[in-house]
Design an enzyme around this catalytic site. Structure first.
Site, PDB file in Angstrom:
ATOM      1  N   ARG A  22       0.980  -1.150   0.226  1.00 17.49           N
ATOM      2  CA  ARG A  22       0.336   0.088  -0.112  1.00 17.49           C
ATOM      3  C   ARG A  22       1.054   0.909  -0.334  1.00 17.49           C
ATOM      4  NH1 ARG A  22      -1.804  -1.077   6.352  1.00 17.49           N
ATOM      5  NH2 ARG A  22       0.379   0.332   6.817  1.00 17.49           N
ATOM      6  N   ASP A  43       6.746  -7.673   1.749  1.00 18.68           N
ATOM      7  CA  ASP A  43       5.616  -7.155   2.536  1.00 18.68           C
ATOM      8  C   ASP A  43       5.708  -7.842   3.026  1.00 18.68           C
ATOM      9  OD1 ASP A  43       4.373  -3.726   2.515  1.00 18.68           O
ATOM     10  OD2 ASP A  43       3.217  -5.603   4.527  1.00 18.68           O
ATOM     11  N   ASP A  72       9.159 -10.169   6.128  1.00 17.57           N
ATOM     12  CA  ASP A  72       9.744  -9.517   6.676  1.00 17.57           C
ATOM     13  C   ASP A  72      10.999  -8.622   6.129  1.00 17.57           C
ATOM     14  OD1 ASP A  72      10.294  -7.816   8.778  1.00 17.57           O
ATOM     15  OD2 ASP A  72       8.646  -8.564  10.101  1.00 17.57           O
ATOM     16  N   VAL A  73      11.185  -7.535   5.997  1.00 23.97           N
ATOM     17  CA  VAL A  73      12.087  -6.552   6.378  1.00 23.97           C
ATOM     18  C   VAL A  73      13.436  -6.598   7.172  1.00 23.97           C
ATOM     19  CG1 VAL A  73      11.402  -5.596   4.368  1.00 23.97           C
ATOM     20  CG2 VAL A  73      11.978  -4.701   6.462  1.00 23.97           C
ATOM     21  N   ASN A  99      11.746   0.863   0.981  1.00 22.60           N
ATOM     22  CA  ASN A  99      10.308   1.485   1.239  1.00 22.60           C
ATOM     23  C   ASN A  99       9.948   1.309   2.357  1.00 22.60           C
ATOM     24  OD1 ASN A  99       7.764   3.410   0.255  1.00 22.60           O
ATOM     25  ND2 ASN A  99       6.791   1.524   0.746  1.00 22.60           N
ATOM     26  N   TYR A 162      12.334   6.809  15.113  1.00 24.59           N
ATOM     27  CA  TYR A 162      11.828   7.179  13.918  1.00 24.59           C
ATOM     28  C   TYR A 162      13.120   7.858  13.413  1.00 24.59           C
ATOM     29  CZ  TYR A 162       8.819   7.838   9.855  1.00 24.59           C
ATOM     30  OH  TYR A 162       9.224   7.888   8.591  1.00 24.59           O
ATOM     31  N   LYS A 166      16.146   7.026  10.385  1.00 26.14           N
ATOM     32  CA  LYS A 166      15.981   7.686   8.839  1.00 26.14           C
ATOM     33  C   LYS A 166      16.975   8.179   8.722  1.00 26.14           C
ATOM     34  CE  LYS A 166      11.738   6.632   7.453  1.00 26.14           C
ATOM     35  NZ  LYS A 166      11.497   5.642   6.610  1.00 26.14           N
ATOM     36  N   VAL A 195       2.956  12.653   3.101  1.00 27.88           N
ATOM     37  CA  VAL A 195       2.591  11.885   2.179  1.00 27.88           C
ATOM     38  C   VAL A 195       1.113  11.271   3.133  1.00 27.88           C
ATOM     39  CG1 VAL A 195       2.820  10.620   0.681  1.00 27.88           C
ATOM     40  CG2 VAL A 195       4.873  11.104   1.481  1.00 27.88           C
ATOM     41  N   THR A 197      -0.859   8.601   3.249  1.00 27.36           N
ATOM     42  CA  THR A 197      -1.113   7.173   3.439  1.00 27.36           C
ATOM     43  C   THR A 197      -1.354   6.835   5.239  1.00 27.36           C
ATOM     44  OG1 THR A 197       1.182   6.803   4.237  1.00 27.36           O
ATOM     45  CG2 THR A 197       1.166   6.759   2.089  1.00 27.36           C
TER      46      THR A 197
HETATM   47  P1  NAD Z   1       2.780   2.635   4.910  1.00 28.99           P
HETATM   48  O1  NAD Z   1       2.462   2.300   6.350  1.00 28.99           O
HETATM   49  O2  NAD Z   1       0.784   3.476   4.250  1.00 28.99           O
HETATM   50  O3  NAD Z   1       3.434   1.200   4.274  1.00 28.99           O
HETATM   51  C1  NAD Z   1       4.655   0.689   4.749  1.00 28.99           C
HETATM   52  C2  NAD Z   1       4.272  -0.314   3.731  1.00 28.99           C
HETATM   53  O4  NAD Z   1       5.670  -0.697   5.188  1.00 28.99           O
HETATM   54  C3  NAD Z   1       3.360  -1.348   4.262  1.00 28.99           C
HETATM   55  O5  NAD Z   1       2.795  -2.417   3.309  1.00 28.99           O
HETATM   56  C4  NAD Z   1       3.952  -2.506   5.569  1.00 28.99           C
HETATM   57  O6  NAD Z   1       2.801  -3.578   5.777  1.00 28.99           O
HETATM   58  C5  NAD Z   1       5.519  -2.682   5.090  1.00 28.99           C
HETATM   59  N1  NAD Z   1       6.179  -3.360   6.225  1.00 28.99           N
HETATM   60  C6  NAD Z   1       5.970  -2.477   7.237  1.00 28.99           C
HETATM   61  N2  NAD Z   1       6.607  -3.160   8.415  1.00 28.99           N
HETATM   62  C7  NAD Z   1       7.610  -4.400   7.370  1.00 28.99           C
HETATM   63  C8  NAD Z   1       8.834  -5.060   7.082  1.00 28.99           C
HETATM   64  N3  NAD Z   1       8.857  -5.010   8.487  1.00 28.99           N
HETATM   65  N4  NAD Z   1       8.657  -5.925   6.965  1.00 28.99           N
HETATM   66  C9  NAD Z   1       8.176  -5.440   5.567  1.00 28.99           C
HETATM   67  N5  NAD Z   1       7.635  -4.600   5.164  1.00 28.99           N
HETATM   68  C10 NAD Z   1       7.115  -3.818   5.796  1.00 28.99           C
HETATM   69  O7  NAD Z   1       3.533   4.272   4.615  1.00 28.99           O
HETATM   70  P2  NAD Z   1       3.907   4.330   3.237  1.00 28.99           P
HETATM   71  O8  NAD Z   1       3.943   6.267   3.800  1.00 28.99           O
HETATM   72  O9  NAD Z   1       3.273   4.197   2.370  1.00 28.99           O
HETATM   73  O10 NAD Z   1       6.256   4.406   4.084  1.00 28.99           O
HETATM   74  C11 NAD Z   1       6.431   3.916   3.056  1.00 28.99           C
HETATM   75  C12 NAD Z   1       7.928   5.158   3.548  1.00 28.99           C
HETATM   76  O11 NAD Z   1       7.966   6.480   3.677  1.00 28.99           O
HETATM   77  C13 NAD Z   1       7.975   4.583   5.000  1.00 28.99           C
HETATM   78  O12 NAD Z   1       9.314   3.772   5.576  1.00 28.99           O
HETATM   79  C14 NAD Z   1       8.007   5.333   5.896  1.00 28.99           C
HETATM   80  O13 NAD Z   1       8.584   6.248   7.144  1.00 28.99           O
HETATM   81  C15 NAD Z   1       8.536   6.600   5.353  1.00 28.99           C
HETATM   82  N6  NAD Z   1       7.677   8.232   5.055  1.00 28.99           N
HETATM   83  C16 NAD Z   1       6.384   8.321   5.062  1.00 28.99           C
HETATM   84  C17 NAD Z   1       6.125   9.603   5.356  1.00 28.99           C
HETATM   85  C18 NAD Z   1       4.688   9.660   5.341  1.00 28.99           C
HETATM   86  O14 NAD Z   1       4.077  11.074   5.389  1.00 28.99           O
HETATM   87  N7  NAD Z   1       3.232   9.095   5.145  1.00 28.99           N
HETATM   88  C19 NAD Z   1       6.695  10.275   5.336  1.00 28.99           C
HETATM   89  C20 NAD Z   1       7.959  10.748   4.883  1.00 28.99           C
HETATM   90  C21 NAD Z   1       8.560   9.803   4.805  1.00 28.99           C
END
Ligand code: NAD
Length: 268
Positions: A22, A43, A72-73, A99, A162, A166, A195, A197
């Site tokens: 997602r 994922d 799991d990563v 990601n 967190y 990063k 973002v 999400t």
């Molecule tokens: P999201 O929660 O929609 O997606 C994260 C995905 O990572 C999910 O599908 C989840 O199942 C998967 N995931 C989590 N832990 C996992 C694991 N241990 N092994 C495998 N998969 C795993 O969030 P997003 O916003 O799409 O996040 C994507 C990336 O962007 C992340 O690294 C997040 O930290 C980063 N990010 C997000 C934002 C924001 O505002 N949404 C801002 C900056 C950075």
């Protein structure tokens, strides 16, 4: 290279995207599929989970091929098995997107217990390290790796684990970039701002607070981050490596002074 060639570049090439069920991971997966790539999505969400539905449905209408790995990563053995699996079929990986990430409890330094600290760093940082370690040997010259950091990896943020994870991703990016440069493999990271999400919508208070921090006036759609991932993965960014690129609608440029400009009426 024109737009047509840029998309043709991915036809039948292989990419691996973590956290692609997602959000931003699904957005870059769609773009790669649209360009004809074979995308392996890693994922931890069970394959039957409803969060996969949009991507599964969309993938049917897109040119490329989608392969889902419920994994799991953090799992070193699973990465090793994936590497063996791809290697046995002679797969050359041309794109990797690290990601997958979580925010954890978003607690401060003094309120974060060790279990929570390790949990967030294991997924956000070690997961990306393992992705590079196991997939880089399957890559060839022209290949590219993109990791997803954050603007909180460029500034201080109350969520200690967190933010630290990063910041560290930016360091990992630079270490990998200098190691892999001679092989013709580029490594970069993107620092998204806010973002829209599941990650931020899962916390109502945070979602409301984040709404007003972006000078450009709105939070990013996942496609707006995926556009930059696509650029950094492909030949149009062939001279960029070791970079960390803020894609944040002006959040880090504005810093504290954008709200001050608004407060004193200098900026509307
Ligand atoms: P999201 O929660 O929609 O997606 C994260 C995905 O990572 C999910 O599908 C989840 O199942 C998967 N995931 C989590 N832990 C996992 C694991 N241990 N092994 C495998 N998969 C795993 O969030 P997003 O916003 O799409 O996040 C994507 C990336 O962007 C992340 O690294 C997040 O930290 C980063 N990010 C997000 C934002 C924001 O505002 N949404 C801002 C900056 C950075």
């Amino acid at each position: 290279m024109d737009l047509y060639d840029m998309h043709e570049y991915w036809r039948n090439k292989v990419a691996v995207v973590t956290g692609g069920a997602r959000g931003q991971g699904a957005a870059i997966t769609r773009q790669l599929l649209q360009a004809g790539a074979h995308v392996h999505v890693v994922d931890c969400l069970p394959v039957a989970h409803e969060d996969w539905n949009d991507l599964k449905t969309d993938s049917v209408h897109l040119d490329g091929e989608l392969t889902i790995h419920e994994m799991d990563v953090r799992d070193d053995a699973a990465w090793n098995a994936l590497q063996q699996h791809l290697s046995r079929s002679g797969t050359v990986v041309m794109g990797v997107v690290n990601n997958a990430g979580i925010t954890g409890a978003r607690s401060t330094v003094t309120k974060t217990d060790l279990i929570e600290w390790n949990h967030v760093l294991d997924i956000n940082l070690t997961g990306a390290f393992l992705g590079i370690k196991y997939l880089a040997p399957l890559m060839r010259a022209g290949g590219a790796i993109v990791s997803i950091s954050s603007t909180v990896g460029m500034t201080g943020y109350h969520s200690a684990a967190y933010s630290t994870s990063k910041w560290a991703l930016r360091g990992l990016t630079k270490s990998a970039a200098i190691e892999l440069a001679s092989a013709g493999i580029r490594v970069n990271c993107i620092c998204p701002g806010v973002v829209d999400t599941h990650m931020i919508r899962s916390n109502d208070k945070l979602f409301e607070a984040l709404k007003g921090i972006t000078p450009i006036g709105k939070m990013a759609h996942p496609d707006q981050i995926a556009d930059v991932m696509f650029f950094l993965l492909g030949p149009q960014s062939s001279y960029i490596t070791g970079a960390d690129l803020a894609v944040d609608g002006g959040v880090t440029s504005g810093g504290i002074f954008w709200p001050i400009g608004k407060a004193v009426g200098a900026i509307q």
